[in-house]
Design an enzyme around this catalytic site. Structure first.
Site, mmCIF file in Angstrom:
data_model
loop_
_atom_site.group_PDB
_atom_site.id
_atom_site.type_symbol
_atom_site.label_atom_id
_atom_site.label_comp_id
_atom_site.label_asym_id
_atom_site.label_seq_id
_atom_site.Cartn_x
_atom_site.Cartn_y
_atom_site.Cartn_z
ATOM 1 C CD GLU A 36 -2.478 1.829 0.424
ATOM 2 O OE1 GLU A 36 -3.229 1.068 -0.207
ATOM 3 O OE2 GLU A 36 -2.358 3.051 0.156
ATOM 4 C CE1 TYR A 212 -24.650 3.757 3.660
ATOM 5 C CE2 TYR A 212 -25.443 4.980 1.761
ATOM 6 C CZ TYR A 212 -24.433 4.302 2.412
ATOM 7 O OH TYR A 212 -23.202 4.179 1.814
ATOM 8 C CG ASP A 292 -12.895 1.503 -8.042
ATOM 9 O OD1 ASP A 292 -13.822 0.663 -8.022
ATOM 10 O OD2 ASP A 292 -13.036 2.676 -7.655
#
Ligand SMILES: Cc1cc2nc3c(=O)[nH]c(=O)nc-3n(C[C@H](O)[C@H](O)[C@H](O)COP(=O)(O)OP(=O)(O)OC[C@H]3O[C@@H](n4cnc5c(N)ncnc54)[C@H](O)[C@@H]3O)c2cc1C
Length: 404
Positions: A36, A212, A292
């Site tokens: 990462e 939500y 993605d």
């Protein structure tokens, strides 16, 4: 079967990369290292819906209960409403078997839950990939900090600006939707006691507002989509003033209940909505894409992460069936062929859903828009939520074996 000495690098420690690491370790039983670029794992302070199709995967991986504990299952189906709060239709929120229901997750919580399932010694932070190439000796990776290594295979879960994508010969141009969203969370204790613990969408004046519950109902996520050319003039996201968001939904043409919610927003940030056309390939030799990096989609069907989670299960299932490292390229080809078709449909569907919310194109005819939204609910349940990524991969494996 590939062995526990098979070394796989996952590039990117986002929600996709971490799920891939869990699936590859638990299902394919290979050695995984996650790289990462950031100095710590994390996500933006906003929500994400974990849908039934992804929950089925997380259940198999043994992670679903942890996700449920950290998240919020709404108390009923969601609603699409017009600007004044009049019901247009109820929204899909569970699979047909009523086994799994949408879970609202605060993104940093989902990262925490997933990261706890990955051996911390296998996560390398501060490693920004700058190059990857497949050679006879393995897949060579090089990071900005000077570290180099060689792996049997590499999975690129490095997001919309993927570096790994170039190594499979794909260079899609980002496509701007013409919309940006204001995002953030509201402390639920500041809302009226009887505020509905469900997902609500208000649609009007070519924009929409969604909220939500998250974190067992302690927080509410909000996403407000508005037309804008701001992301074309500089960065794709940034901090925003609450006042500019309020101005987008000001006036008597909006439900008082929405204004009540918006009064409790203290902070927000903006985010440009980009996607790309479906790629024509996701793998080359022992290098494959996931999440993605492979299929950036607009957020209007809430499926980006959910598809990354499905990808993870399919990838691990095909890899588990590989007899040796030499068979990894074939496993990746199979993964690609099964996954690309599904995500291409959802990339298209997400654009269409956004056009419906914001009454664009043919959906400016609200009768048409409302009709499509109403039938969309059942399609979403059967075609999206009922999908079983493991079963589909296993069925495909049998078919590949029969014709091999
Ligand atoms: C407003 C909004 C709402 C959304 N809501 C939902 C939803 O409800 N449900 C849903 O399923 N999806 C939703 N999505 C989509 C979802 O956020 C994305 O699909 C998801 O974040 C993709 O995860 P990923 O791990 O593939 O990529 P990313 O989240 O982009 O993670 C990529 C990771 O790779 C790292 N990285 C990048 N380059 C490198 C490099 N060179 N070297 C090393 N590391 C690198 C990054 O730092 C990052 O950690 C939404 C998106 C938006 C914008």
């Amino acid at each position: 079967m590939v062995s526990q000495t098979t070394r796989i690098a996952v590039i990117g420690g986002g929600m996709g990369g971490l799920t891939a690491a869990i699936a590859l370790t638990r299902i394919a039983e290979v050695q995984v290292t996650v790289f990462e670029r950031a100095s710590k794992l994390g996500e933006v302070g906003a929500g994400v819906t974990v849908a039934p199709n992804a929950q089925r995967v997380l259940d198999t991986l043994g992670v679903l209960e942890q996700v449920k504990r950290a998240g919020a299952v709404p108390e009923g189906h969601g609603v699409y409403q017009d600007a004044m709060g009049r019901l247009v239709t109820d929204a899909a929120w569970e699979d047909s078997a009523k086994q799994y229901r949408n879970i609202g997750m605060y993104r940093p919580d989902l990262i925490d839950v997933l990261a706890r399932e990955v051996n911390p010694e296998t996560i390398r932070l501060g490693h920004k990939l700058v190059s990857v190439s497949a050679q006879d000796s393995g897949v060579h990776v090089e990071f900005e900090n000077g570290v180099r290594d060689v792996f049997d295979a590499v999975v690129g879960a490095d997001g919309i600006h993927s570096v790994v994508r170039g190594a499979v010969g794909q260079f899609p141009d980002p496509v701007y939707s013409g919309y940006m969203v204001y995002r953030g969370v509201v402390d639920a204790s500041r809302l009226p006691e009887d505020w509905p613990r469900i997902s609500q969408v208000w649609m009007g004046n070519k924009r929409h507002f969604m909220c939500y519950p998250l974190q067992q109902g302690k927080l509410f996520n909000f996403v407000a989509g508005v037309p804008s050319d701001r992301p074309l003039q500089g960065p794709w996201s940034g901090p925003a003033e609450v006042g500019e968001l309020a101005a987008e939904f000001a006036g008597d043409g909006w439900d008082q209940s929405l204004h009540r919610f918006m009064r409790e927003i203290d902070e927000t940030f903006w985010w440009g909505l980009f996607d790309h056309e479906p790629l024509t390939n996701w793998s080359k030799g022992p290098i494959a894409l996931l999440g993605d990096a492979a299929h950036t989609m607009l957020p209007h069907q809430g499926q980006g992460v959910n598809q990354a989670i499905e990808d993870s299960m399919a990838l691990a299932t095909f890899l588990r069936a590989a007899e040796s490292v030499a068979e990894i390229p074939e496993a990746f080809r199979r993964y690609t062929s099964v996954r690309m078709q599904r995500t291409a449909i959802l990339q298209h569907g997400s654009r269409r859903a956004g056009a419906m919310f914001d009454a664009q194109y043919e959906f400016a005819d609200l009768k048409k828009r409302d009709a499509d939204l109403r039938v969309g609910r059942d399609f979403r349940r059967s075609a999206v939520f009922d999908y079983d990524a493991k079963k589909v991969a296993e069925r495909a494996l049998n078919r590949f074996r029969r014709i091999a």
